[in-house]
Design a protein around this motif. Structure first.
Motif, PDB file in Angstrom:
ATOM      1  N   SER A 145       0.811  -1.218   0.000  1.00  0.00           N
ATOM      2  CA  SER A 145       0.000   0.000   0.000  1.00  0.00           C
ATOM      3  C   SER A 145       0.840   1.262   0.000  1.00  0.00           C
ATOM      4  O   SER A 145       0.360   2.341  -0.379  1.00  0.00           O
ATOM      5  N   ASN A 146       2.111   1.156   0.401  1.00  0.00           N
ATOM      6  CA  ASN A 146       3.005   2.313   0.416  1.00  0.00           C
ATOM      7  C   ASN A 146       3.989   2.297  -0.754  1.00  0.00           C
ATOM      8  O   ASN A 146       4.995   3.021  -0.731  1.00  0.00           O
ATOM      9  N   ASP A 147       3.671   1.507  -1.754  1.00  0.00           N
ATOM     10  CA  ASP A 147       4.434   1.491  -3.012  1.00  0.00           C
ATOM     11  C   ASP A 147       5.923   1.235  -2.795  1.00  0.00           C
ATOM     12  O   ASP A 147       6.782   1.867  -3.434  1.00  0.00           O
ATOM     13  N   VAL A 148       6.249   0.330  -1.904  1.00  0.00           N
ATOM     14  CA  VAL A 148       7.643  -0.064  -1.740  1.00  0.00           C
ATOM     15  C   VAL A 148       8.051  -0.877  -2.967  1.00  0.00           C
ATOM     16  O   VAL A 148       7.358  -1.827  -3.331  1.00  0.00           O
ATOM     17  N   PRO A 149       9.138  -0.509  -3.662  1.00  0.00           N
ATOM     18  CA  PRO A 149       9.553  -1.241  -4.871  1.00  0.00           C
ATOM     19  C   PRO A 149       9.681  -2.726  -4.601  1.00  0.00           C
ATOM     20  O   PRO A 149      10.216  -3.147  -3.570  1.00  0.00           O
ATOM     21  N   SER A 150       9.190  -3.528  -5.525  1.00  0.00           N
ATOM     22  CA  SER A 150       9.181  -4.974  -5.330  1.00  0.00           C
ATOM     23  C   SER A 150      10.280  -5.649  -6.138  1.00  0.00           C
ATOM     24  O   SER A 150      10.840  -5.079  -7.075  1.00  0.00           O
ATOM     25  N   CYS A 151      10.571  -6.886  -5.759  1.00  0.00           N
ATOM     26  CA  CYS A 151      11.564  -7.705  -6.455  1.00  0.00           C
ATOM     27  C   CYS A 151      11.003  -8.130  -7.812  1.00  0.00           C
ATOM     28  O   CYS A 151       9.829  -8.516  -7.918  1.00  0.00           O
ATOM     29  N   GLN A 152      11.832  -8.069  -8.833  1.00  0.00           N
ATOM     30  CA  GLN A 152      11.403  -8.403 -10.183  1.00  0.00           C
ATOM     31  C   GLN A 152      11.039  -9.879 -10.314  1.00  0.00           C
ATOM     32  O   GLN A 152      10.209 -10.244 -11.152  1.00  0.00           O
ATOM     33  N   VAL A 153      11.604 -10.735  -9.461  1.00  0.00           N
ATOM     34  CA  VAL A 153      11.402 -12.174  -9.593  1.00  0.00           C
ATOM     35  C   VAL A 153      10.207 -12.656  -8.777  1.00  0.00           C
ATOM     36  O   VAL A 153       9.300 -13.308  -9.297  1.00  0.00           O
ATOM     37  N   CYS A 154      10.174 -12.337  -7.479  1.00  0.00           N
ATOM     38  CA  CYS A 154       9.126 -12.875  -6.595  1.00  0.00           C
ATOM     39  C   CYS A 154       7.991 -11.893  -6.336  1.00  0.00           C
ATOM     40  O   CYS A 154       6.985 -12.256  -5.717  1.00  0.00           O
ATOM     41  N   ASN A 155       8.159 -10.636  -6.730  1.00  0.00           N
ATOM     42  CA  ASN A 155       7.138  -9.596  -6.575  1.00  0.00           C
ATOM     43  C   ASN A 155       6.871  -9.210  -5.125  1.00  0.00           C
ATOM     44  O   ASN A 155       5.898  -8.520  -4.837  1.00  0.00           O
ATOM     45  N   GLU A 156       7.728  -9.651  -4.200  1.00  0.00           N
ATOM     46  CA  GLU A 156       7.632  -9.198  -2.823  1.00  0.00           C
ATOM     47  C   GLU A 156       8.482  -7.935  -2.656  1.00  0.00           C
ATOM     48  O   GLU A 156       9.346  -7.634  -3.479  1.00  0.00           O
ATOM     49  N   ALA A 157       8.234  -7.189  -1.592  1.00  0.00           N
ATOM     50  CA  ALA A 157       8.936  -5.931  -1.359  1.00  0.00           C
ATOM     51  C   ALA A 157      10.445  -6.152  -1.355  1.00  0.00           C
ATOM     52  O   ALA A 157      10.948  -7.039  -0.674  1.00  0.00           O
ATOM     53  N   GLY A 158      11.155  -5.336  -2.114  1.00  0.00           N
ATOM     54  CA  GLY A 158      12.604  -5.467  -2.191  1.00  0.00           C
ATOM     55  C   GLY A 158      13.290  -4.572  -1.178  1.00  0.00           C
ATOM     56  O   GLY A 158      13.894  -3.553  -1.543  1.00  0.00           O
ATOM     57  N   ILE A 159      13.208  -4.945   0.093  1.00  0.00           N
ATOM     58  CA  ILE A 159      13.835  -4.150   1.155  1.00  0.00           C
ATOM     59  C   ILE A 159      15.350  -4.279   1.086  1.00  0.00           C
ATOM     60  O   ILE A 159      16.080  -3.297   1.059  1.00  0.00           O
ATOM     61  N   LYS A 160      15.826  -5.512   1.078  1.00  0.00           N
ATOM     62  CA  LYS A 160      17.247  -5.817   0.945  1.00  0.00           C
ATOM     63  C   LYS A 160      17.421  -6.516  -0.395  1.00  0.00           C
ATOM     64  O   LYS A 160      17.042  -7.676  -0.568  1.00  0.00           O
ATOM     65  N   ALA A 161      17.967  -5.790  -1.368  1.00  0.00           N
ATOM     66  CA  ALA A 161      18.042  -6.333  -2.719  1.00  0.00           C
ATOM     67  C   ALA A 161      19.220  -5.725  -3.465  1.00  0.00           C
ATOM     68  O   ALA A 161      19.855  -4.777  -2.992  1.00  0.00           O
ATOM     69  N   GLU A 162      19.501  -6.298  -4.632  1.00  0.00           N
ATOM     70  CA  GLU A 162      20.525  -5.759  -5.519  1.00  0.00           C
ATOM     71  C   GLU A 162      19.841  -4.996  -6.647  1.00  0.00           C
ATOM     72  O   GLU A 162      18.756  -5.388  -7.114  1.00  0.00           O
ATOM     73  N   LEU A 163      20.481  -3.919  -7.093  1.00  0.00           N
ATOM     74  CA  LEU A 163      19.915  -3.058  -8.118  1.00  0.00           C
ATOM     75  C   LEU A 163      20.569  -3.315  -9.458  1.00  0.00           C
ATOM     76  O   LEU A 163      21.738  -3.702  -9.539  1.00  0.00           O
ATOM     77  N   CYS A 164      19.824  -3.080 -10.510  1.00  0.00           N
ATOM     78  CA  CYS A 164      20.373  -3.171 -11.856  1.00  0.00           C
ATOM     79  C   CYS A 164      21.443  -2.096 -12.031  1.00  0.00           C
ATOM     80  O   CYS A 164      21.324  -0.977 -11.527  1.00  0.00           O
ATOM     81  N   LYS A 165      22.511  -2.448 -12.761  1.00  0.00           N
ATOM     82  CA  LYS A 165      23.617  -1.519 -12.963  1.00  0.00           C
ATOM     83  C   LYS A 165      23.237  -0.370 -13.893  1.00  0.00           C
ATOM     84  O   LYS A 165      23.922   0.658 -13.919  1.00  0.00           O
TER      85      LYS A 165
END
Length: 361
Positions: free
Chosen positions: A204-224
């Motif tokens: 609901s707060n539009d936290v960017p999601s993981c491209q693979v699992c669609n869950e919130a990407g809190i701790k993730a790697e970013l595209c270069k």
């Protein structure tokens, strides 16, 4: 709530309520001890077991939910409240300023564009709670009266008096209750309960999601690619690039995505759910230690499975050379006219070498 539940169900629920979230392997172990069935081979039975618990918990607005801790990649199970209203707020032990402090920490972590998933302890303690004033004032409006548009909300006295020592105490309580996690470096991260309870809040707060699992990407790697917004969890990257022929590129823009399995994946022991894909099972602990040493050799050489295979092939080649040398020396000794004892020994060695050379390499 107890209708249709067996004593085994009650034990699981009681354990989750009293001990808090449990790792998947711990819950599986408890399930196997109680039912004498393995969740690995009887997955349908385990899923039906969890479904029966959730049906019973529905009437109390609770749910037995699973989540992945984005920092360690482990699956956890826990019981969460599915309704957030004024009545449910009465069940919390935290005060309004403490909840506002927790919310400010969560927002600071999830709004980080680098997706590092943490905030320093100093940064957390210095957070301003003025932005959380609506938590304390929304329930105080009476008769549907709203503040005049454009007017500045008044900060409650409880927020103003929420000093540094109270923040430190609250932070320790949130860590103890698994809402937050404190690293050895002094960084504040989300706890398991936050991942369990805040799934809908993340969306609901539009936290960017993981491209693979669609869950919130809190701790993730970013595209270069700076123009690309794709972020992927570390464990999702491992799954995505696990195939040898899989191209290590961003699934959205096609930019090269450098990815290597961390060294920790190579050196994990048998206690951790079996060998990793990058570590072949061997026959003895000595062989495992040697394989690990090959991988960790100054960070170069056998840094992946292909290098490890090349090392093994090199060992086989060296062994073939040694065998040929022994055969040549034996043949030269026969030509030189060996004594009876030497001849017998040479024949024995020759037979031994012949048997070894006939084995597949």
């Amino acid at each position: 709530m107890s209708g249709g539940l067996s004593p085994t169900h009650h034990v699981i629920v009681q354990a989750l309520l009293s001990r808090g979230p449990l790792k998947e392997k711990d819950l599986h172990s408890m399930f196997e001890d109680l039912t004498k069935k393995s969740p690995g081979t009887d997955r349908r039975l385990f899923d039906a077991f969890i479904l029966a618990i959730n049906k019973a918990l529905t009437c109390a607005n609770f749910e037995l939910r699973a989540c992945i801790d984005q920092y360690d990649g482990h699956v956890y199970y826990g019981v969460v409240n599915t309704v957030s209203d004024e009545q449910s707020k009465l069940g919390t032990k935290y005060t309004v300023p403490q909840i506002a402090f927790y919310k400010a920490i969560i927002e600071a972590i999830v709004q980080d564009d680098t997706a590092n998933g943490f905030i320093s302890t100093i940064g957390a303690l210095n957070l301003n709670l003025d932005g959380q004033v609506t938590i304390g004032t929304s329930s105080e409006s009476q008769g549907g009266q709203q503040q005049c548009q454009g007017s500045q909300p008044q900060v409650p006295y409880a927020f103003k008096s929420f000093n540094l020592s109270q923040k430190e105490k609250t932070l320790n309580e949130l860590v103890r209750d698994s809402w937050l996690n404190l690293t050895t470096d002094g960084d504040v991260r989300l706890g398991v309960k936050s991942f369990l309870d805040l799934r809908s809040w993340f969306r609901s707060n539009d936290v960017p999601s993981c491209q693979v699992c669609n869950e919130a990407g809190i701790k993730a790697e970013l595209c270069k690619n700076e123009n690309c917004t794709v972020r992927i969890h570390q464990y999702c990257l491992k799954q995505l690039f696990s195939q040898i022929k899989a191209a290590k590129v961003c699934p959205s823009c096609g930019t090269s995505w450098p990815f290597t399995i961390p060294k920790a994946e190579y050196v994990e022991t048998e206690d951790d759910n079996g060998p990793r894909q990058s570590q072949q099972p061997t026959g003895s602990k000595g062989k495992k230690r040697r394989a690990n040493m090959i991988v960790e050799d100054d960070g170069v050489g056998c840094s992946n499975q292909d290098d490890l295979n090349e090392h093994r092939e090199s060992q086989h080649d060296n062994e073939r050379v040694r065998r040929r040398t022994r055969l040549r020396r034996t043949h030269e000794a026969d030509i030189a006219g060996p004594t009876a004892s030497q001849s017998s020994s040479a024949v024995t060695d020759l037979r031994r070498v012949t048997r070894k050379s006939s084995r597949p390499t």
